[in-house]
Design an enzyme around this catalytic site. Structure first.
Site, short mmCIF file in Angstrom:
data_model
loop_
_atom_site.label_atom_id
_atom_site.label_comp_id
_atom_site.label_asym_id
_atom_site.label_seq_id
_atom_site.Cartn_x
_atom_site.Cartn_y
_atom_site.Cartn_z
CB CYS A 175 -4.74 -5.31 -7.44
SG CYS A 175 -4.35 -6.91 -6.69
CG HIS B 174 -2.02 -6.07 -2.41
ND1 HIS B 174 -2.71 -6.62 -1.34
CD2 HIS B 174 -2.51 -6.68 -3.54
CE1 HIS B 174 -3.59 -7.51 -1.82
NE2 HIS B 174 -3.48 -7.55 -3.13
#
Length: 336
Positions: free
Chosen positions: A128, A240
């Protein structure tokens, strides 16, 4: 179009269901698979109810066109042959095959064409943090090739799954109530804390997560670009963040970079410091794009730029990226 989801009960598996529905991906038949813990669970998709089947060595994938797998590297390795033997395209969200030479590692905004060459019928979804970063790097690299990247990541609890998110909620409640804090999913208490470790340490002092960013970025961008990362777990729930420094072959102005980001595929420019406008994870969960702000010249390097980015790592960093790969294959007539 016959679609399968392996690991349907997990956070990414559930995101697959949402993304496929949101984007109206053509699903005529849907098959859900999971472990013994998940088998028998029922989930709704577009008004119909589906039951999770036990993933096992059989011919259950016969007739499946595309299988989205997110059940961990062990399961992906064990069942890859069963999933692909009848012609299904396996788009795998684990780390099992990412660095295999005969498995393409794909972020559609960067290297969609790589998905066309898949000798084993497998396409790997990158980590990711890598996905988020390379979407932004692509826009900069198109102006001048990038030589080096330094990045610090600030990774939400959800990167470790639903149980980790639940534990963070529990820890905050326990701390505020003056109770002993439950610590199971991370090396230390995450609530009111930062943990400068994501995944296990390697012999060179970097973690496995940090080395993924080094290796995967080179493979995706077909470049000898050097990436040095520090990955930090932070007490946010979802999405994130990354602080990125890039060194390019030729100097790039801030305005050039802003224009490239604003026009880049899968990117949203959110960069107005005077109005305190910049990407923050609290407000960007559930969004598709990578949001970029704080673009400025690197004071330590005349060929350097630095910027800040945020993206939903369960969505763009996992399920959405995989579905976009399938959409590309459909668009070019390479899936069915």
């Amino acid at each position: 179009m016959n679609v399968a989801i392996v690991g349907a009960s997990g956070a990414v598996g559930q995101e697959f269901l949402r993304v496929l529905a949101e984007r109206d991906f053509p699903v005529d038949n849907l098959l859900l698979f999971g472990s013994t813990r998940s088998a028998g669970k029922k989930y709704a998709f577009k008004g119909k109810e589906y039951t999770v089947q036990l993933l096992q060595h059989d011919d259950a994938f016969k007739g499946v066109d595309v299988a989205f797998t997110s059940a961990g590297a062990g399961a992906s390795k064990e069942f890859a042959a069963d999933i692909t033997k009848h012609g299904a395209v396996m788009i795998d969200n684990s780390s099992a095959f990412r660095m295999d030479e005969d498995v393409p590692l794909v972020v559609p905004e960067c290297n969609a064409e790589d998905a066309l060459n898949r000798p084993r019928g497998i396409i790997a979804n990158p980590n990711c943090t890598t996905i988020m970063m390379v979407v932004a790097l692509k826009a900069i690299n198109d102006i001048s090739p990038i030589r080096r990247v330094h990045v610090s990541t600030y990774q939400a609890a959800s990167g470790a799954g639903q149980a980790a998110m639940d534990e963070l909620y529990t820890q905050y409640r326990q701390v505020l109530a003056g109770e002993d804090v439950t610590v199971e999913k991370f090396p230390y208490q995450l609530a009111f804390n930062l943990i400068p470790q994501v995944d296990v340490f390697q012999d060179n002092g970097y973690t496995k997560e940090e080395m993924k960013m080094f290796n995967e970025t080179r493979k995706i961008m077909h470049s000898d670009i050097l990436t040095s990362a520090t990955c930090v777990r932070v007490p946010s729930l979802r999405s994130h963040s990354e602080s990125v420094w890039v060194e390019t072959e030729s100097p790039i102005s801030v305005e050039q970079a802003r224009q490239a980001i604003a026009g880049g595929e899968g990117l949203v420019l959110m960069d107005n410091p005077a109005a305190k406008e910049y990407p923050m994870p609290l407000f960007l969960a559930g969004k598709d794009e990578v949001f970029v702000g704080r673009i400025r010249k690197d004071l330590a390097n005349p060929n350097g730029l630095t910027f800040w980015l945020v993206s939903d790592q369960i969505k763009k960093g996992a399920a959405l990226n995989a579905v976009q790969i399938a959409e590309y294959l459909l668009r070019v007539g390479n899936l069915k």
